[in-house]
Design a protein around this motif. Structure first.
Motif: not given
Length: 387
Positions: A141-169
């Protein structure tokens, strides 16, 4: 790690700090290919089982497909993918919740861009539903998460990295699933995630697709990257069996958030780093608590100390020796970014959002047996932003 690719053999004896030669260059050549009894001539070798149907293939005899896990390997792999889909759903929604319209517009993202992020979150609802249906009532089931970003640019950067390891995994295990029917459903979702990763690169001002092939990693590598961002989960969520490796930090990672470029379909800048670049690492000792509900412990099954940086990109795994261990205290080390091209000098082997780990042996692997590296990982992987 690909036949026909340069940069696929064990590391050279070139001193990575030497001013002569090219640091990290790997001699060309591969081990001999195993014997294949099939004659690759293009001519039929067996009678056609039906008109216009060549002999061979899997599940082509009309047997109804079973869209369920058929083994422990299937169930644990698909449940890992489901955990990835849940965090992507929450992540995309969290960015839209946390940042204002003004914040997004200051980062060069307009109302249409925000709607695209919202739509990608809706895609994750479909992906999570699909995988939950495959797994049945005990799916995560869905969980509660914690993220390392504080700005929009950091949010976008984390998204492109997380989708990279999700795809590659998923690329790393999908061809090993016993359930070919479930694999086909999973493939339909992961091809969408590949498009998401490219969109986030474009939002970040990075070149959208700077490689010829997308890389696959192991389930344990994917789980190592994912688990620190899951804070709490429902008590009934099944325990994942995959390994949590000690954390690896690239302390001088090229930073995509510092680019002067704004969001665009493309910019003519295809790399952020270069062969021979000195890269510094810091890595944790095993035995650290990680994962949801603090229920996982990092560990390594490597039998020796870290000796090589293992760079995984496209179809290749390339190694460069480690040096200056402990130059700023225990758990620190240096290596150089290796050189090499894949099939053509137009295609640098290392580019895009790639993976690096520290290992005790420069084991020769190819994409289909890449999981053999798990027993040699001392720390990592970390994401290295080569381009």
């Amino acid at each position: 790690m690909a036949a026909g690719a340069s940069g696929a053999s064990p590391v050279s004896s070139v001193d990575p700090r030497s001013a002569t030669g090219t640091p990290g260059v790997i001699p060309p050549g591969n081990p001999p290919e195993p014997h294949n009894p099939y004659l690759n001539t293009g001519n039929l070798t067996q009678p056609e089982p039906a008109p216009y149907v060549p002999a061979g293939g899997i599940n082509t005899n009309g047997t109804p497909p079973v869209y369920q896990a058929l083994s422990d390997f299937d169930w644990q792999s698909i449940n890992l993918a489901l955990n990835q889909e849940w965090i992507e759903l929450d992540l995309f929604q969290e960015g839209l919740r946390r940042f204002s319209v003004a914040d997004f517009e200051a980062a060069g993202l307009n109302a249409d861009d925000r709607f695209l992020i919202e739509f990608m979150a809706e895609q994750e609802i479909g992906h999570a539903t699909l995988l939950s249906n495959i797994l049945g009532p005990h799916a995560a089931k869905m969980c509660t998460y914690q993220y390392p970003f504080t700005t929009v640019r950091e949010f976008i950067d984390f998204c492109q990295k997380l989708t990279r390891w999700g795809e590659s995994g998923v690329y790393g295990f999908i061809e090993h699933l016993d359930s070919r029917a479930a694999a086909q459903m999973l493939l339909s979702s992961i091809t969408t995630e590949a498009r998401q990763q490219m969109i986030f690169r474009q939002f970040q001002g990075l070149f959208p697709m700077p490689v010829w092939f997308e890389v696959g990693i192991t389930q344990s590598m994917s789980w190592t990257l994912l688990s620190p961002h899951i804070k709490y989960c429902p008590a009934e969520n099944p325990h994942l069996v995959w390994q949590n490796f000690p954390t690896l930090h690239v302390t001088n990672n090229p930073n995509g958030t510092d680019l002067a470029y704004g969001a665009a379909i493309t910019h003519n800048r295809t790399s952020l780093s270069y062969p021979g670049r000195e890269v510094t690492f810091r890595y944790d000792a095993p035995g650290q608590v990680t994962g949801y509900n603090n229920s996982y412990i990092t560990n390594t099954t490597a039998t020796g100390p870290a000796k090589f940086a293992m760079w995984t990109s496209q179809l290749n795994t390339t190694y460069t020796p480690l040096y200056d261990s402990g130059y700023a205290g225990d758990g620190t080390v240096k290596a150089v970014q290796p050189d090499g091209t894949l099939f053509s000098n137009l295609n640098p082997t290392l580019n895009g959002t790639i993976f690096v780990a520290l290992v005790d042996e420069d084991l020769y692997v190819t994409p289909h047996n890449y999981s053999l590296v798990n027993s040699h990982i001392v720390a990592g992987p970390a994401i290295y932003q080569a381009g």
